[in-house]
Motif scaffolding. Structure first.
Motif, PDB file in Angstrom:
ATOM      1  N   ARG A 102       0.836  -1.213   0.000  1.00 60.59           N
ATOM      2  CA  ARG A 102       0.000   0.000   0.000  1.00 60.59           C
ATOM      3  C   ARG A 102       0.872   1.265   0.000  1.00 60.59           C
ATOM      4  O   ARG A 102       0.582   2.225  -0.709  1.00 60.59           O
ATOM      5  CB  ARG A 102      -0.954  -0.019   1.193  1.00 60.59           C
ATOM      6  CG  ARG A 102      -1.975   1.093   1.202  1.00 60.59           C
ATOM      7  CD  ARG A 102      -3.058   0.910   2.273  1.00 60.59           C
ATOM      8  NE  ARG A 102      -2.582   0.440   3.560  1.00 60.59           N
ATOM      9  CZ  ARG A 102      -2.741  -0.799   4.030  1.00 60.59           C
ATOM     10  NH1 ARG A 102      -3.367  -1.720   3.330  1.00 60.59           N
ATOM     11  NH2 ARG A 102      -2.277  -1.136   5.215  1.00 60.59           N
ATOM     12  N   GLU A 106       0.577   3.993  -2.927  1.00 59.65           N
ATOM     13  CA  GLU A 106       0.199   5.366  -2.571  1.00 59.65           C
ATOM     14  C   GLU A 106       1.275   6.363  -2.990  1.00 59.65           C
ATOM     15  O   GLU A 106       0.967   7.447  -3.500  1.00 59.65           O
ATOM     16  CB  GLU A 106      -0.077   5.476  -1.072  1.00 59.65           C
ATOM     17  CG  GLU A 106      -1.359   4.802  -0.653  1.00 59.65           C
ATOM     18  CD  GLU A 106      -1.559   4.746   0.861  1.00 59.65           C
ATOM     19  OE1 GLU A 106      -0.668   5.208   1.622  1.00 59.65           O
ATOM     20  OE2 GLU A 106      -2.605   4.236   1.282  1.00 59.65           O
ATOM     21  N   GLU A 135      -4.640  -1.423  -6.677  1.00 58.15           N
ATOM     22  CA  GLU A 135      -4.676  -2.593  -5.784  1.00 58.15           C
ATOM     23  C   GLU A 135      -5.916  -3.406  -5.992  1.00 58.15           C
ATOM     24  O   GLU A 135      -6.952  -3.038  -6.288  1.00 58.15           O
ATOM     25  CB  GLU A 135      -4.585  -2.122  -4.328  1.00 58.15           C
ATOM     26  CG  GLU A 135      -3.223  -1.549  -4.041  1.00 58.15           C
ATOM     27  CD  GLU A 135      -3.005  -1.286  -2.575  1.00 58.15           C
ATOM     28  OE1 GLU A 135      -2.622  -2.224  -1.870  1.00 58.15           O
ATOM     29  OE2 GLU A 135      -3.235  -0.138  -2.161  1.00 58.15           O
TER      30      GLU A 135
END
Length: 135
Positions: A102, A106, A135
């Motif tokens: 993540r 990001e 994702e």
């Protein structure tokens, strides 16, 4: 921390730093955007392939122990105490791998959006990259 999560953090931190650069500095990094996107792909592949590599490593260690009768020793106050079996490798928790993934996604998203906002990267390039890393 593991190699997989450390690597992801390194890539995410570097991309996050780029987002804070002055426009002319960012333009310099955009010249190497293909390299940085390849780093993102590699970091994600390392994370995504962790489970398979761990299973392979664990099986190889068990095989070796079985073939060689390997034991570990625990240091005691006066002597060594043998264990009946070596300690199994510890798996990196899935939540840590998900968090590392993540962070990378990001960071690359923020970088691409900043590049688009500054007019340094075409919308199509940003859209394609964002779709690839979703994702």
């Amino acid at each position: 921390m593991s190699f997989s999560t450390d690597m992801a953090k390194l890539v995410a931190d570097q991309l996050s730093r780029f987002v804070t650069l002055n426009r002319h500095q960012l333009a310099g990094q955009v010249a190497n955007l293909d390299f940085w996107l390849a780093q993102v792909r590699h970091a994600l592949a390392v994370i995504d392939g962790y489970g398979v590599r761990f299973v392979r490593m664990h099986a190889a260690q068990e095989h070796y122990v079985g073939q060689h009768g390997t034991t570990e020793f625990v240091l005691g106050a006066e002597d060594y105490t043998p264990r009946t079996a070596p300690t199994a490798p510890r798996r990196v928790p899935d939540r840590e791998l998900r968090q590392a993934r993540r962070l990378v996604v990001e960071a690359v998203t923020r970088l691409l959006e900043r590049c688009r906002a500054e007019g340094l990267v075409a919308d199509a390039v940003v859209s394609d990259a964002l779709a690839e890393f979703a994702e």
